[in-house]
Design a protein around this motif. Structure first.
Motif, PDB file in Angstrom:
ATOM      1  N   TRP A 581     -24.065 -15.265   3.819  1.00 22.84           N
ATOM      2  CA  TRP A 581     -22.940 -14.940   2.945  1.00 22.84           C
ATOM      3  C   TRP A 581     -21.704 -15.750   3.320  1.00 22.84           C
ATOM      4  O   TRP A 581     -21.422 -15.953   4.501  1.00 22.84           O
ATOM      5  CB  TRP A 581     -22.588 -13.456   3.038  1.00 22.84           C
ATOM      6  CG  TRP A 581     -23.644 -12.485   2.580  1.00 22.84           C
ATOM      7  CD1 TRP A 581     -23.934 -11.278   3.143  1.00 22.84           C
ATOM      8  CD2 TRP A 581     -24.511 -12.614   1.440  1.00 22.84           C
ATOM      9  NE1 TRP A 581     -24.929 -10.639   2.446  1.00 22.84           N
ATOM     10  CE2 TRP A 581     -25.303 -11.440   1.387  1.00 22.84           C
ATOM     11  CE3 TRP A 581     -24.708 -13.587   0.474  1.00 22.84           C
ATOM     12  CZ2 TRP A 581     -26.265 -11.219   0.409  1.00 22.84           C
ATOM     13  CZ3 TRP A 581     -25.675 -13.374  -0.494  1.00 22.84           C
ATOM     14  CH2 TRP A 581     -26.436 -12.211  -0.524  1.00 22.84           C
ATOM     15  N   PRO A 582     -20.945 -16.218   2.331  1.00 21.83           N
ATOM     16  CA  PRO A 582     -19.703 -16.959   2.616  1.00 21.83           C
ATOM     17  C   PRO A 582     -18.620 -15.991   3.104  1.00 21.83           C
ATOM     18  O   PRO A 582     -18.328 -14.995   2.442  1.00 21.83           O
ATOM     19  CB  PRO A 582     -19.340 -17.580   1.263  1.00 21.83           C
ATOM     20  CG  PRO A 582     -19.946 -16.657   0.256  1.00 21.83           C
ATOM     21  CD  PRO A 582     -21.200 -16.111   0.873  1.00 21.83           C
ATOM     22  N   ARG A 583     -18.038 -16.294   4.258  1.00 22.61           N
ATOM     23  CA  ARG A 583     -17.000 -15.420   4.812  1.00 22.61           C
ATOM     24  C   ARG A 583     -15.758 -15.472   3.936  1.00 22.61           C
ATOM     25  O   ARG A 583     -15.289 -16.555   3.560  1.00 22.61           O
ATOM     26  CB  ARG A 583     -16.678 -15.837   6.246  1.00 22.61           C
ATOM     27  CG  ARG A 583     -17.797 -15.519   7.216  1.00 22.61           C
ATOM     28  CD  ARG A 583     -17.416 -15.911   8.628  1.00 22.61           C
ATOM     29  NE  ARG A 583     -17.557 -17.344   8.834  1.00 22.61           N
ATOM     30  CZ  ARG A 583     -17.179 -17.976   9.953  1.00 22.61           C
ATOM     31  NH1 ARG A 583     -16.611 -17.281  10.938  1.00 22.61           N
ATOM     32  NH2 ARG A 583     -17.364 -19.262  10.084  1.00 22.61           N
ATOM     33  N   TRP A 584     -15.211 -14.322   3.653  1.00 22.85           N
ATOM     34  CA  TRP A 584     -14.120 -14.277   2.690  1.00 22.85           C
ATOM     35  C   TRP A 584     -12.862 -14.984   3.144  1.00 22.85           C
ATOM     36  O   TRP A 584     -12.053 -15.408   2.330  1.00 22.85           O
ATOM     37  CB  TRP A 584     -13.841 -12.843   2.233  1.00 22.85           C
ATOM     38  CG  TRP A 584     -13.432 -11.848   3.312  1.00 22.85           C
ATOM     39  CD1 TRP A 584     -13.331 -12.047   4.644  1.00 22.85           C
ATOM     40  CD2 TRP A 584     -13.090 -10.495   3.075  1.00 22.85           C
ATOM     41  NE1 TRP A 584     -12.960 -10.907   5.269  1.00 22.85           N
ATOM     42  CE2 TRP A 584     -12.794  -9.908   4.323  1.00 22.85           C
ATOM     43  CE3 TRP A 584     -12.998  -9.701   1.938  1.00 22.85           C
ATOM     44  CZ2 TRP A 584     -12.405  -8.588   4.472  1.00 22.85           C
ATOM     45  CZ3 TRP A 584     -12.626  -8.376   2.097  1.00 22.85           C
ATOM     46  CH2 TRP A 584     -12.335  -7.830   3.339  1.00 22.85           C
ATOM     47  N   CYS A 728     -23.157  -6.656  -1.537  1.00 23.88           N
ATOM     48  CA  CYS A 728     -21.940  -7.426  -1.276  1.00 23.88           C
ATOM     49  C   CYS A 728     -22.316  -8.828  -0.839  1.00 23.88           C
ATOM     50  O   CYS A 728     -22.957  -9.019   0.193  1.00 23.88           O
ATOM     51  CB  CYS A 728     -21.110  -6.733  -0.192  1.00 23.88           C
ATOM     52  SG  CYS A 728     -19.641  -7.672   0.291  1.00 23.88           S
ATOM     53  N   ARG A 729     -21.926  -9.828  -1.606  1.00 25.22           N
ATOM     54  CA  ARG A 729     -22.260 -11.216  -1.297  1.00 25.22           C
ATOM     55  C   ARG A 729     -21.094 -11.974  -0.656  1.00 25.22           C
ATOM     56  O   ARG A 729     -21.139 -13.193  -0.568  1.00 25.22           O
ATOM     57  CB  ARG A 729     -22.740 -11.930  -2.565  1.00 25.22           C
ATOM     58  CG  ARG A 729     -24.120 -11.452  -3.031  1.00 25.22           C
ATOM     59  CD  ARG A 729     -24.524 -12.117  -4.331  1.00 25.22           C
ATOM     60  NE  ARG A 729     -25.920 -11.897  -4.663  1.00 25.22           N
ATOM     61  CZ  ARG A 729     -26.407 -10.827  -5.274  1.00 25.22           C
ATOM     62  NH1 ARG A 729     -25.571  -9.846  -5.625  1.00 25.22           N
ATOM     63  NH2 ARG A 729     -27.695 -10.702  -5.542  1.00 25.22           N
ATOM     64  N   LEU A 730     -20.079 -11.258  -0.261  1.00 27.08           N
ATOM     65  CA  LEU A 730     -19.008 -11.838   0.548  1.00 27.08           C
ATOM     66  C   LEU A 730     -19.264 -11.484   2.001  1.00 27.08           C
ATOM     67  O   LEU A 730     -19.529 -10.322   2.322  1.00 27.08           O
ATOM     68  CB  LEU A 730     -17.650 -11.290   0.113  1.00 27.08           C
ATOM     69  CG  LEU A 730     -16.939 -12.009  -1.029  1.00 27.08           C
ATOM     70  CD1 LEU A 730     -15.658 -11.279  -1.376  1.00 27.08           C
ATOM     71  CD2 LEU A 730     -16.620 -13.443  -0.645  1.00 27.08           C
ATOM     72  N   GLY A 731     -19.190 -12.470   2.877  1.00 26.25           N
ATOM     73  CA  GLY A 731     -19.477 -12.233   4.283  1.00 26.25           C
ATOM     74  C   GLY A 731     -18.342 -11.512   5.008  1.00 26.25           C
ATOM     75  O   GLY A 731     -17.212 -12.013   5.063  1.00 26.25           O
TER      76      GLY A 731
END
Length: 783
Positions: A581-584, A728-731
């Protein structure tokens, strides 16, 4: 007593009369009910007549023209399926231009055929001769000689667009092949001579896999000859240019396992094709019940995606082809015709007609075994070549190192000539890439347009790891004529071999629909790369540009790991694949989109973007599992493998190997105990994620997948039923210091932890990558 008997008899007669009246009334009511039902059906039919007529028109369309949307109407209620049906291939693809494209390097889509007079050799234009099919002949034993095989019944198609060896992969008719009309003609994607000049290698795809839905059975039946092409026949020469179907015992030694007659021009010498491996034996060793099923497209049998075979080159021509002297001004002077031997598929078990090498495993029972004398007969002579459907005038270009040269910025093409006895090994570790500047995800549900940026970062990163060369098969031309990966390739002179590859995939459906997607272009590109360049390298890394291999433990590069693998005799090493997941804190601040049609949801979504000031590697450095835990739950894998050991590779897996091709005696001689199932290969294993390496999958997050992110990412969602929680696809990374964790397993703001940062990536590889990319800072600054 007599009076009692009479009373009983009268009572029985009364009951019988009542029963008959009840039956009569029941029949009347039944007839009235049926009449009422017929009336309802008639009214319904009348009200739907126009839509039914439209559906009939679609169903009666030529099978090569009917679309998946026409055959999947029942799925239109589902929003995702609805968009899949309504969007065209490549919808939304508008690639970002990180590096400007020189107009001379723009992809050229060769779909028009110019006048034959403009061709360099009008007498040797690529042609397809299409033969009518009579499937009823397959029901007759012995197989009758084809009445459709006469020259005057053949349909000729000329492809004058093919006029350049260096542009063969751009000009070859991959997207408009004759295979739909005559499925005995292989769906060729690439053709080239081997480096020693001894074979002409063909890379074809199984077009029967393109349309496999429950509403597409007519297409599946029509494409049945594609299955035949994977199964060998045995023949015997009876006179010059004529062949007879034969049993293994009766066949010529070089004709025991063939499928095509290869005729070379202008010498007119003929040879018989050979397979790179035995498809039926591979099916048997994988424990498949059948190699092909009559009512199933075999979409799960990955080794039958690609049809790879060779035409042996006559000895008199081998040296000319090896040194490349038969190509002048980028065009061939030697050609080969390809004539398929037309027989029906063997739908039964894969071991009904194995070659003598595997005879102990043939099923000898009369109900199963294939008897060529019974099915084909002992006197079935094949039609003359001129009367047969065929590919004609396939150009024989230079070997691959000479075609795609100068191979190195300090070399000329003469250095690419390979000894006929020893393969030229030029690289230790390479990558075969099928990529694009922009593309549409499965189902055309989302467009990814950052191919240039990702390639620049990915090549830079893997150069740090020890990859010493990259083969880029650029699929940009399938989507756009205004963008490509060539400008990025040019930034790495001598490091990248560039092959334009505009072939479209034949079915971009998702994997969860009736007619499953088939990424034919990708599979063919991978085989082309392995077969063209594999003989000149030791190891191939099969990763996409969103997949980052991370050396772990004592390893700071991949080459030190290869040293250990070679010492222990491992030929294939796998790495678990699971989306990170891409870190926010490394993505742009979300800007909510409140549009149900855009988000495919009643909840807002947003476009997830990683600023150019951050690398994809750092942004997505948040795996959902700790190192060492991924392989127990992974949905897929990716591999490093030795190029000469793997005979077929399919994206994630080594489908056929040298060891799996061996019979029992050969297998035991290799030092292994015989097992009925050949896989997993004994020379293959998973990497130790803590001590050797792992993979971070930086797959882009589609806009639709961000819908409802605030709910899904909140710790409060964990209180909801699981089906309502969302994903949740935000890291939101777990703290490295466990003392910073609270009892809620969430941040102070209430966002639930869902991934783990790899500290070696963060502290070692990210700084090195940024240092490497500093050279290209001007590209990132101007965007």
């Amino acid at each position: 007593m007599v009076g009692v008997a009479t009373n009983r008899s009268m009572a029985l007669r009364r009951r019988k009369k009542r029963g008959m009246r009840a039956m009569f009334i029941g029949v009347i009511l039944l007839c009235l009910g049926m009449g009422y039902l017929i009336m309802i059906l008639y009214v319904a039919r009348s009200s739907l007549s126009s839509s039914q007529q439209e559906a009939n028109d679609k169903n009666n369309a030529p099978i090569s023209l009917r679309t998946a949307a026409q055959d999947s109407v029942k799925n239109k209620k589902d929003p995702v399926r609805r968009h899949h049906l309504e969007l065209e291939f490549g919808a939304g693809v508008e690639p970002d231009h990180l590096v400007e494209l020189d107009p001379k390097d723009a992809p050229i889509l060769y779909m028009d055929d110019p006048p034959i007079q403009q061709h360099p050799t009008p007498e040797n234009v690529l042609q397809a001769y299409l033969e009518p099919l009579n499937y009823d002949d397959w029901k007759i034993q012995p197989l009758p000689v084809r009445q459709t095989a006469t020259a005057d019944q053949l349909k000729k198609i000329s492809y004058t667009r093919l006029s350049s060896c260096s542009k063969l992969t751009q000009q070859w008719p991959m997207d408009d092949p004759p295979t739909d009309e005559d499925p005995f003609l292989p769906w060729i994607h690439d053709v080239f001579p081997t480096a020693d000049g001894k074979y002409i290698q063909f890379v074809a795809q199984n077009k029967r896999r393109c349309r496999t839905g429950s509403k597409e059975k007519d297409i599946l039946a029509h494409m049945a000859p594609q299955a035949s092409l994977f199964q060998h026949v045995s023949v015997k020469r009876v006179e010059e240019g004529r062949y007879r179907l034969a049993s293994h015992d009766d066949a010529d030694p070089d004709a025991m396992a063939t499928r095509f007659i290869c005729r070379f021009k202008p010498s007119m010498e003929e040879t018989l094709s050979v397979y790179n491996f035995d498809y039926d034996w591979a099916s048997y060793r994988k424990h498949y019940k059948v190699s092909f099923a009559e009512d199933d497209g075999g979409i799960k049998q990955i080794h039958t995606t690609q049809l790879i075979f060779r035409c042996p080159v006559p000895e008199s021509l081998q040296e000319q082809i090896r040194i490349g002297e038969t190509v002048q001004d980028d065009w061939a002077s030697l050609f080969v015709d390809l004539i398929p031997i037309r027989t029906s598929p063997r739908w039964g078990p894969p071991n009904q007609y194995l070659v003598p090498k595997y005879d102990e495993f043939n099923d000898k029972s009369p109900a199963v075994r294939f008897d060529p004398d019974q099915v084909w007969g002992k006197e079935h002579i094949l039609p003359r070549i001129e009367d047969s459907g065929r590919w004609e005038n396939i150009p024989i270009c230079k070997p691959s190192l000479m075609t795609y040269g100068p191979y190195n910025e300090n070399e000329d093409s003469e250095n690419a000539v390979v000894s006929p006895d020893e393969p030229l090994k030029k690289h230790r570790l390479v990558s075969c890439l099928w990529a694009s500047s922009g593309y549409a995800t499965r189902g055309n549900r989302f467009a990814i347009n950052d191919g240039q940026r990702r390639l620049l970062e990915w090549i830079s990163y893997n150069s740090i790891l020890g990859f010493d060369h990259f083969y880029v098969y650029d699929n940009s031309g399938a989507f756009s004529a205004e963008s490509s990966l060539k400008p990025v390739v040019d930034l790495f002179p001598g490091k990248i071999t560039y092959i334009p590859w505009p072939a479209k995939i034949c079915n971009n459906n998702p994997n969860n629909v009736d007619s499953v997607g088939e990424r034919s272009s990708q599979y063919a590109a991978e085989s082309s790369c392995r077969l063209r360049f594999g003989p000149h390298v030791d190891w191939i890394g099969q990763f996409d540009i969103d997949e980052y291999l991370v050396p772990m433990g004592k390893h700071n590069n991949v080459t030190s790991l290869l040293d250990e693998l070679e010492e222990e005799g491992t030929k294939i090493v796998s790495f678990g694949s699971w989306r990170a997941w891409p870190r926010w804190k490394f993505v742009e601040t979300p800007e909510p989109i409140n549009d149900k049609e855009v988000c495919w949801s009643n909840e807002p979504c947003f476009d997830l973007r990683v600023p150019l000031s951050n690398t994809m590697l750092q942004a997505y450095n948040c795996d959902r599992q700790k190192p060492g835990e991924k392989t127990s739950t992974m949905p897929a894998e990716k591999q490093l493998y030795t190029a000469d050991y793997v005979l077929q590779h399919f994206v994630h897996y080594s489908a056929v190997t040298q060891l799996s091709e061996k019979n029992r005696t050969e297998y035991i001689k290799e030092g292994f105990r015989w097992k009925n199932r050949a896989f997993p290969d004994p020379r293959q294993r998973f990497a130790n994620e803590k001590e050797e390496g792992l993979m971070i999958h930086t797959k882009a997050v589609a806009r639709q997948d961000t819908a409802g992110w605030e709910r899904a990412c909140s710790i409060e969602s964990k209180k909801l039923p699981k089906r309502q929680q969302g994903l949740c696809r935000l890291g939101i990374p777990w703290p490295e210091d466990t003392s910073q964790q609270n009892e809620n397993n969430a941040t102070d703001d209430g966002w639930a932890y869902n991934c783990y940062v790899n500290q070696k990536v963060e502290e070692f590889f990210v700084p090195k990558l940024k240092e490497k990319l500093a050279k290209w800072a001007h590209f990132f600054d101007k965007v």
